[in-house]
Design an enzyme around this catalytic site. Sequence first.
Site, PDB file in Angstrom:
ATOM      1  CE1 TYR A 268      -8.815  -9.369  11.219  1.00 15.93           C
ATOM      2  CE2 TYR A 268      -8.989  -7.077  10.523  1.00 15.93           C
ATOM      3  CZ  TYR A 268      -8.226  -8.147  10.942  1.00 15.93           C
ATOM      4  OH  TYR A 268      -6.870  -8.006  11.080  1.00 15.93           O
TER       5      TYR A 268
ATOM      6  CE  LYS B 195      -6.631  -6.954   7.231  1.00 17.36           C
ATOM      7  NZ  LYS B 195      -6.275  -5.711   7.986  1.00 17.36           N
TER       8      LYS B 195
HETATM    9  P1  NAD Z   1       2.649   0.128   9.230  1.00 15.32           P
HETATM   10  O1  NAD Z   1       2.440   1.450   8.570  1.00 15.32           O
HETATM   11  O2  NAD Z   1       2.783   0.099  10.715  1.00 15.32           O
HETATM   12  O3  NAD Z   1       3.933  -0.585   8.637  1.00 15.32           O
HETATM   13  C1  NAD Z   1       4.174  -0.626   7.243  1.00 15.32           C
HETATM   14  C2  NAD Z   1       5.631  -0.936   7.000  1.00 15.32           C
HETATM   15  O4  NAD Z   1       5.858  -0.811   5.599  1.00 15.32           O
HETATM   16  C3  NAD Z   1       6.583   0.036   7.695  1.00 15.32           C
HETATM   17  O5  NAD Z   1       7.694  -0.677   8.180  1.00 15.32           O
HETATM   18  C4  NAD Z   1       6.997   0.961   6.576  1.00 15.32           C
HETATM   19  O6  NAD Z   1       8.290   1.520   6.771  1.00 15.32           O
HETATM   20  C5  NAD Z   1       7.001   0.026   5.392  1.00 15.32           C
HETATM   21  N1  NAD Z   1       6.903   0.730   4.136  1.00 15.32           N
HETATM   22  C6  NAD Z   1       7.658   0.485   3.048  1.00 15.32           C
HETATM   23  N2  NAD Z   1       7.354   1.319   2.056  1.00 15.32           N
HETATM   24  C7  NAD Z   1       6.392   2.124   2.525  1.00 15.32           C
HETATM   25  C8  NAD Z   1       5.694   3.206   1.952  1.00 15.32           C
HETATM   26  N3  NAD Z   1       5.905   3.613   0.689  1.00 15.32           N
HETATM   27  N4  NAD Z   1       4.758   3.809   2.702  1.00 15.32           N
HETATM   28  C9  NAD Z   1       4.481   3.390   3.946  1.00 15.32           C
HETATM   29  N5  NAD Z   1       5.133   2.363   4.553  1.00 15.32           N
HETATM   30  C10 NAD Z   1       6.081   1.745   3.835  1.00 15.32           C
HETATM   31  O7  NAD Z   1       1.462  -0.805   8.765  1.00 15.32           O
HETATM   32  P2  NAD Z   1       0.997  -2.162   9.462  1.00 15.32           P
HETATM   33  O8  NAD Z   1      -0.104  -1.857  10.394  1.00 15.32           O
HETATM   34  O9  NAD Z   1       2.183  -2.885   9.946  1.00 15.32           O
HETATM   35  O10 NAD Z   1       0.335  -2.925   8.221  1.00 15.32           O
HETATM   36  C11 NAD Z   1       1.111  -3.672   7.326  1.00 15.32           C
HETATM   37  C12 NAD Z   1       0.235  -4.767   6.726  1.00 15.32           C
HETATM   38  O11 NAD Z   1      -0.214  -5.633   7.764  1.00 15.32           O
HETATM   39  C13 NAD Z   1      -1.023  -4.253   6.043  1.00 15.32           C
HETATM   40  O12 NAD Z   1      -1.318  -5.049   4.939  1.00 15.32           O
HETATM   41  C14 NAD Z   1      -2.106  -4.428   7.085  1.00 15.32           C
HETATM   42  O13 NAD Z   1      -3.392  -4.581   6.549  1.00 15.32           O
HETATM   43  C15 NAD Z   1      -1.633  -5.700   7.749  1.00 15.32           C
HETATM   44  N6  NAD Z   1      -2.091  -5.819   9.146  1.00 15.32           N
HETATM   45  C16 NAD Z   1      -2.699  -6.971   9.491  1.00 15.32           C
HETATM   46  C17 NAD Z   1      -3.160  -7.140  10.775  1.00 15.32           C
HETATM   47  C18 NAD Z   1      -3.801  -8.439  11.176  1.00 15.32           C
HETATM   48  O14 NAD Z   1      -4.285  -8.528  12.299  1.00 15.32           O
HETATM   49  N7  NAD Z   1      -3.781  -9.440  10.313  1.00 15.32           N
HETATM   50  C19 NAD Z   1      -3.003  -6.121  11.712  1.00 15.32           C
HETATM   51  C20 NAD Z   1      -2.362  -4.947  11.322  1.00 15.32           C
HETATM   52  C21 NAD Z   1      -1.912  -4.813  10.025  1.00 15.32           C
END
Ligand code: NAD
Length: 369
Positions: free
Chosen positions: A217, A132
């Site tokens: 949320y 999401k």
């Molecule tokens: P994050 O920044 O920690 O991780 C993103 C990942 O994408 C990294 O591994 C990064 O290297 C990669 N990536 C690839 N291309 C990229 C670019 N151009 N720029 C930036 N990163 C790039 O983010 P996250 O917190 O892991 O979030 C990822 C997804 O998960 C999002 O959609 C977020 O909304 C979702 N999320 C959901 C929950 C939940 O509880 N459901 C919690 C946190 C995050």
Amino acid sequence: MIDMNRRGLVLAAGGAIAANAVGAPVWAATPQRKLGYAIVGLGGYGLGVIIPQFKNCEHSKLVALVSGDPVKAKRVASEYGVPERSIYNYDNYDSIKDNPDIDIVYVCLPVSMHAEYTIRAAKAGKHVLCEKPMALSSTECESMIAACKQAGKKLMIGYRCHFEPTNLEARRRARAGEIGKLRYFRSEHGFVQGNPSAWRLKKAMSGGGSLMDMGIYALQAARYMTNEEPIAVYAHERTDRSDPRFREVEDMIEFELEFPSGVIASCMSMYSANQNHILLMGDKGRIELEPGTGYHGNRLWVGNGRSEEITPPPGPGATQWAGQLDHMARCVIDNREPIVAGEEGLRDMRIIEAIYRSAREQKRIALKA
Ligand code: NAD
């Protein structure tokens, strides 16, 4: 009578699913093989939260990784027993189509990449679980749904709270009328965003600010707790644009949802305070969750005030994530639609777009049925 499907999974005939007391599906038979997941994006959520959850799953296992960082991917693969041949990068990602171990692709990337990596997965013949918010816009959501339909693949959105015991118990009690007639709903969601260069603060990558990431949320909870669809929204934004974090996206946004029964949901999200709270007020009492949608330690009170804390019965999985991962696996095995399919993400995106429009135009926006 036993039915063998084309992947060699043994299912009881009929495969009918009933619903248990919290409305979660109860499946007919236990499959003999775990379904294989490829995790796309080894960031905070994909690596930090999802990958360690496979040990809690009954029907799901980790079989492949997709990452732009080969060193990290190799380290993670070795730690979790993923073969090196099942490590992919963003360029050779489409060749997952030749890997029969991968049944489901889980997209854990910045929002701007959700549509592309979902559509490419569907074209590679894989089912998709996408984080999401579903995408940058409702138009992107529609194209993701269309791509999965065309490929004959399932699409589910990572709305983990549908598998979280506290939320399921609160919803059950609200629907059972324990607090009488619901009058209003409140929810605030936010955290202090510290890093001005985070992708969440770049509009092209996130699609928006706290509403897209955290307000969703509150929006989701308003919909699943009331069991109604909003008919109108009214929103108001407050952002200090001189704060370097908020040059491109909103900090604080307050939005009201009007429901057909007359219930009002008053919601707020922010990137400048730590908040995680849900309140349902009925004419005979209240249901309160705080934190409401956390990873751990969610708390629930029912009655008047906080005198009676409720310990919810277990959810559908050992953890909310195991429940979510296994739900998708079971949907694939039994050819069922996920309870939070792509259409659910699209519905939220349409409402989010109306909320942003309301804040911009400073007027009530009626939603199409
Ligand atoms: P994050 O920044 O920690 O991780 C993103 C990942 O994408 C990294 O591994 C990064 O290297 C990669 N990536 C690839 N291309 C990229 C670019 N151009 N720029 C930036 N990163 C790039 O983010 P996250 O917190 O892991 O979030 C990822 C997804 O998960 C999002 O959609 C977020 O909304 C979702 N999320 C959901 C929950 C939940 O509880 N459901 C919690 C946190 C995050």
